[in-house]
Design a protein around this motif. Structure first.
Motif, PDB file in Angstrom:
ATOM      1  N   VAL A 124       0.836  -1.204   0.000  1.00  0.00           N
ATOM      2  CA  VAL A 124       0.000   0.000   0.000  1.00  0.00           C
ATOM      3  C   VAL A 124       0.870   1.254   0.000  1.00  0.00           C
ATOM      4  CG1 VAL A 124      -1.726   1.309   1.294  1.00  0.00           C
ATOM      5  CG2 VAL A 124      -1.894  -1.182   1.170  1.00  0.00           C
ATOM      6  N   ILE A 125       1.912   1.240   0.830  1.00  0.00           N
ATOM      7  CA  ILE A 125       2.811   2.393   0.910  1.00  0.00           C
ATOM      8  C   ILE A 125       3.505   2.621  -0.425  1.00  0.00           C
ATOM      9  CG2 ILE A 125       4.934   3.247   1.968  1.00  0.00           C
ATOM     10  CD1 ILE A 125       4.050   1.819   4.552  1.00  0.00           C
ATOM     11  N   ILE A 126       4.011   1.549  -1.031  1.00  0.00           N
ATOM     12  CA  ILE A 126       4.698   1.678  -2.327  1.00  0.00           C
ATOM     13  C   ILE A 126       3.749   2.242  -3.372  1.00  0.00           C
ATOM     14  CG2 ILE A 126       5.777   0.395  -4.201  1.00  0.00           C
ATOM     15  CD1 ILE A 126       6.892  -1.525  -2.084  1.00  0.00           C
ATOM     16  N   TRP A 127       2.516   1.745  -3.394  1.00  0.00           N
ATOM     17  CA  TRP A 127       1.538   2.239  -4.375  1.00  0.00           C
ATOM     18  C   TRP A 127       1.273   3.727  -4.181  1.00  0.00           C
ATOM     19  CZ3 TRP A 127      -3.576   4.086  -3.873  1.00  0.00           C
ATOM     20  CH2 TRP A 127      -4.256   4.241  -5.082  1.00  0.00           C
ATOM     21  N   ILE A 128       1.094   4.159  -2.929  1.00  0.00           N
ATOM     22  CA  ILE A 128       0.811   5.569  -2.652  1.00  0.00           C
ATOM     23  C   ILE A 128       1.989   6.449  -3.039  1.00  0.00           C
ATOM     24  CG2 ILE A 128       0.420   7.254  -0.802  1.00  0.00           C
ATOM     25  CD1 ILE A 128      -1.292   5.177   0.610  1.00  0.00           C
ATOM     26  N   VAL A 129       3.213   5.992  -2.739  1.00  0.00           N
ATOM     27  CA  VAL A 129       4.408   6.788  -3.050  1.00  0.00           C
ATOM     28  C   VAL A 129       4.512   7.068  -4.544  1.00  0.00           C
ATOM     29  CG1 VAL A 129       6.937   6.676  -3.156  1.00  0.00           C
ATOM     30  CG2 VAL A 129       5.744   6.104  -1.034  1.00  0.00           C
ATOM     31  N   PHE A 130       4.156   6.083  -5.358  1.00  0.00           N
ATOM     32  CA  PHE A 130       4.284   6.262  -6.798  1.00  0.00           C
ATOM     33  C   PHE A 130       3.026   6.879  -7.421  1.00  0.00           C
ATOM     34  CE2 PHE A 130       7.767   3.449  -5.992  1.00  0.00           C
ATOM     35  CZ  PHE A 130       8.727   3.831  -6.932  1.00  0.00           C
ATOM     36  N   LEU A 177      -1.388  10.951  -3.291  1.00  0.00           N
ATOM     37  CA  LEU A 177      -0.314  11.079  -2.322  1.00  0.00           C
ATOM     38  C   LEU A 177      -0.705  12.048  -1.211  1.00  0.00           C
ATOM     39  CD1 LEU A 177       2.592  10.477  -1.424  1.00  0.00           C
ATOM     40  CD2 LEU A 177       3.350  12.363  -2.890  1.00  0.00           C
ATOM     41  N   ALA A 178      -1.291  13.187  -1.593  1.00  0.00           N
ATOM     42  CA  ALA A 178      -1.717  14.175  -0.595  1.00  0.00           C
ATOM     43  C   ALA A 178      -2.758  13.581   0.353  1.00  0.00           C
ATOM     44  CB  ALA A 178      -2.279  15.418  -1.286  1.00  0.00           C
ATOM     45  N   ALA A 179      -3.703  12.826  -0.210  1.00  0.00           N
ATOM     46  CA  ALA A 179      -4.735  12.200   0.622  1.00  0.00           C
ATOM     47  C   ALA A 179      -4.118  11.183   1.580  1.00  0.00           C
ATOM     48  CB  ALA A 179      -5.783  11.528  -0.263  1.00  0.00           C
ATOM     49  N   GLY A 180      -3.169  10.391   1.074  1.00  0.00           N
ATOM     50  CA  GLY A 180      -2.508   9.410   1.928  1.00  0.00           C
ATOM     51  C   GLY A 180      -1.742  10.066   3.064  1.00  0.00           C
ATOM     52  N   LEU A 181      -1.031  11.147   2.757  1.00  0.00           N
ATOM     53  CA  LEU A 181      -0.280  11.862   3.787  1.00  0.00           C
ATOM     54  C   LEU A 181      -1.215  12.480   4.820  1.00  0.00           C
ATOM     55  CD1 LEU A 181       2.405  13.645   1.560  1.00  0.00           C
ATOM     56  CD2 LEU A 181       2.762  11.689   3.076  1.00  0.00           C
ATOM     57  N   PHE A 182      -2.352  12.997   4.357  1.00  0.00           N
ATOM     58  CA  PHE A 182      -3.302  13.616   5.283  1.00  0.00           C
ATOM     59  C   PHE A 182      -3.903  12.572   6.225  1.00  0.00           C
ATOM     60  CE2 PHE A 182      -7.604  15.055   6.436  1.00  0.00           C
ATOM     61  CZ  PHE A 182      -7.265  16.227   7.110  1.00  0.00           C
ATOM     62  N   VAL A 183      -4.202  11.379   5.688  1.00  0.00           N
ATOM     63  CA  VAL A 183      -4.754  10.307   6.533  1.00  0.00           C
ATOM     64  C   VAL A 183      -3.736   9.896   7.597  1.00  0.00           C
ATOM     65  CG1 VAL A 183      -5.468   7.888   6.556  1.00  0.00           C
ATOM     66  CG2 VAL A 183      -6.362   9.433   4.810  1.00  0.00           C
ATOM     67  N   VAL A 184      -2.493   9.705   7.189  1.00  0.00           N
ATOM     68  CA  VAL A 184      -1.449   9.315   8.149  1.00  0.00           C
ATOM     69  C   VAL A 184      -1.258  10.410   9.197  1.00  0.00           C
ATOM     70  CG1 VAL A 184       1.007   8.793   8.427  1.00  0.00           C
ATOM     71  CG2 VAL A 184      -0.267   7.819   6.513  1.00  0.00           C
ATOM     72  N   ALA A 185      -1.205  11.682   8.731  1.00  0.00           N
ATOM     73  CA  ALA A 185      -1.041  12.802   9.662  1.00  0.00           C
ATOM     74  C   ALA A 185      -2.233  12.902  10.606  1.00  0.00           C
ATOM     75  CB  ALA A 185      -0.871  14.109   8.891  1.00  0.00           C
ATOM     76  N   GLY A 186      -3.440  12.672  10.072  1.00  0.00           N
ATOM     77  CA  GLY A 186      -4.637  12.742  10.905  1.00  0.00           C
ATOM     78  C   GLY A 186      -4.645  11.682  11.988  1.00  0.00           C
ATOM     79  N   LEU A 187      -4.273  10.465  11.631  1.00  0.00           N
ATOM     80  CA  LEU A 187      -4.203   9.396  12.635  1.00  0.00           C
ATOM     81  C   LEU A 187      -3.108   9.699  13.666  1.00  0.00           C
ATOM     82  CD1 LEU A 187      -4.563   6.282  10.274  1.00  0.00           C
ATOM     83  CD2 LEU A 187      -6.260   7.141  11.904  1.00  0.00           C
ATOM     84  N   GLY A 188      -1.979  10.238  13.172  1.00  0.00           N
ATOM     85  CA  GLY A 188      -0.916  10.614  14.092  1.00  0.00           C
ATOM     86  C   GLY A 188      -1.341  11.722  15.035  1.00  0.00           C
ATOM     87  N   LEU A 189      -2.081  12.700  14.511  1.00  0.00           N
ATOM     88  CA  LEU A 189      -2.565  13.792  15.355  1.00  0.00           C
ATOM     89  C   LEU A 189      -3.561  13.297  16.397  1.00  0.00           C
ATOM     90  CD1 LEU A 189      -2.979  16.718  12.787  1.00  0.00           C
ATOM     91  CD2 LEU A 189      -1.597  16.758  14.869  1.00  0.00           C
ATOM     92  N   TYR A 190      -4.369  12.311  16.027  1.00  0.00           N
ATOM     93  CA  TYR A 190      -5.298  11.741  17.010  1.00  0.00           C
ATOM     94  C   TYR A 190      -4.520  11.138  18.182  1.00  0.00           C
ATOM     95  CZ  TYR A 190      -8.674   8.678  19.243  1.00  0.00           C
ATOM     96  OH  TYR A 190      -9.454   8.055  20.177  1.00  0.00           O
ATOM     97  N   GLU A 191      -3.471  10.375  17.857  1.00  0.00           N
ATOM     98  CA  GLU A 191      -2.653   9.781  18.916  1.00  0.00           C
ATOM     99  C   GLU A 191      -1.928  10.860  19.720  1.00  0.00           C
ATOM    100  OE1 GLU A 191      -1.706   5.582  16.556  1.00  0.00           O
ATOM    101  OE2 GLU A 191      -0.105   7.031  16.912  1.00  0.00           O
ATOM    102  N   TYR A 192      -1.432  11.854  19.023  1.00  0.00           N
ATOM    103  CA  TYR A 192      -0.717  12.955  19.690  1.00  0.00           C
ATOM    104  C   TYR A 192      -1.644  13.679  20.661  1.00  0.00           C
ATOM    105  CZ  TYR A 192       1.957  17.335  20.085  1.00  0.00           C
ATOM    106  OH  TYR A 192       2.640  18.441  20.549  1.00  0.00           O
ATOM    107  N   CYS A 193      -2.832  14.036  20.195  1.00  0.00           N
ATOM    108  CA  CYS A 193      -3.783  14.742  21.060  1.00  0.00           C
ATOM    109  C   CYS A 193      -4.237  13.862  22.220  1.00  0.00           C
ATOM    110  CB  CYS A 193      -4.993  15.202  20.248  1.00  0.00           C
ATOM    111  SG  CYS A 193      -4.631  16.534  19.072  1.00  0.00           S
TER     112      CYS A 193
END
Length: 267
Positions: free
Chosen positions: A19-25, A31-47
């Motif tokens: 999945v990561i390889i597919w998104i990178v290419f 790519l922007a959507a994938g990064l936003f999802v990862v950042a959003g999940l990370g922000l949930y954990e951070y908060c």
């Protein structure tokens, strides 16, 4: 049949890697959507580390809005406006603090907003650096970050005795640190020999530098968890923990590589 923690770790990696390889290419929107999802999940954990209940949800919502701004502002079509991204985020938080303070001076907390700003930069903004890299460069940084974790995990488990920084991360050992460095350097060298445009020794140095950055990223997240009194950032990835546990090394390796490529043309 119940899988062991190690088996879950391998199974999760086997699912995520394609999945990561597919998104990178896939550039631009995917790519922007994938990064936003990862950042959003990370922000949930951070908060979740620092706030709970409605307060956590409020800061998370604001963080997602600001993270979305960073994702939008750093798109290729709007790259000329990227330098305005951080000032705009700060102004929004400053305005939010002004209105909060005017309503209730005793409950308004600028330190909370500063903590949220740090989280947005740490997770959402830092991940956007991927959008300025070629796919092979992104794969290099990803491989080196994951090699740091993998090499450290297995070398530490087999030979680890002496702790490297017990006040920050009680489980990390010198053997794991060197094991991660060796694997990361070999991965960097291999990618450089196959696809690189620079000398082999530059990729050896790059591997060492990225490994140190990745280890510092791991230690930083460990310090955050200890400071906030949290054992794990999350449990969304079986065998790996939370999103932050998986990308903490990457978040420090990305800016270091982005700086290094301005000095050396690796590809």
């Amino acid at each position: 049949m119940t899988l062991s923690s190690h088996q879950k770790r391998i199974a999760t990696a086997l699912v995520l890697v394609p999945v990561i390889i597919w998104i990178v290419f896939q550039r631009d929107r995917i790519l922007a959507a994938g990064l936003f999802v990862v950042a959003g999940l990370g922000l949930y954990e951070y908060c979740s580390m620092f706030w709970h209940g409605r307060q956590r949800n409020g800061f998370l919502g604001l963080g997602l809005v600001l993270g979305g701004m960073a994702t939008f502002a750093m798109s290729p079509a709007l790259i000329q406006y990227a330098p305005l991204c951080m000032p705009a985020i700060f102004l929004i938080l400053a305005t939010f603090f002004l209105f909060s303070y005017s309503r209730s001076p005793s409950s308004a907390s600028f330190s909370d907003l500063a903590l949220l700003l740090a989280g947005v930069v740490y997770l959402a903004v830092m991940l956007q650096l991927v959008r300025f890299l070629a796919p092979v460069e992104t794969m290099l940084v990803l491989v080196c970050a994951f090699a740091t974790d993998t090499g450290g995990f297995y070398a530490g488990g087999l030979w680890g005795q002496r702790k490297i920084w017990p006040g920050i991360s009680p489980k990390k050992t010198w053997a794991g640190s060197f094991g991660g460095m060796i694997l990361t350097t070999l991965c960097s060298l291999l990618i450089g020999l196959v696809w690189g445009a620079s000398s082999w020794w530059t990729f050896v140095i790059l591997g060492v530098v990225l490994n140190i950055a990745a280890q510092m990223g791991d230690f930083f997240e460990s310090a955050l968890k200890r400071w906030s009194g949290v054992k794990d950032s999350g449990h969304i990835l079986p065998g790996h923990g939370g999103i932050m546990d998986r990308i903490d090394s990457l978040l420090f390796a990305l800016p270091i590589y982005s700086l290094a490529r301005e000095v050396v043309a690796f590809f």
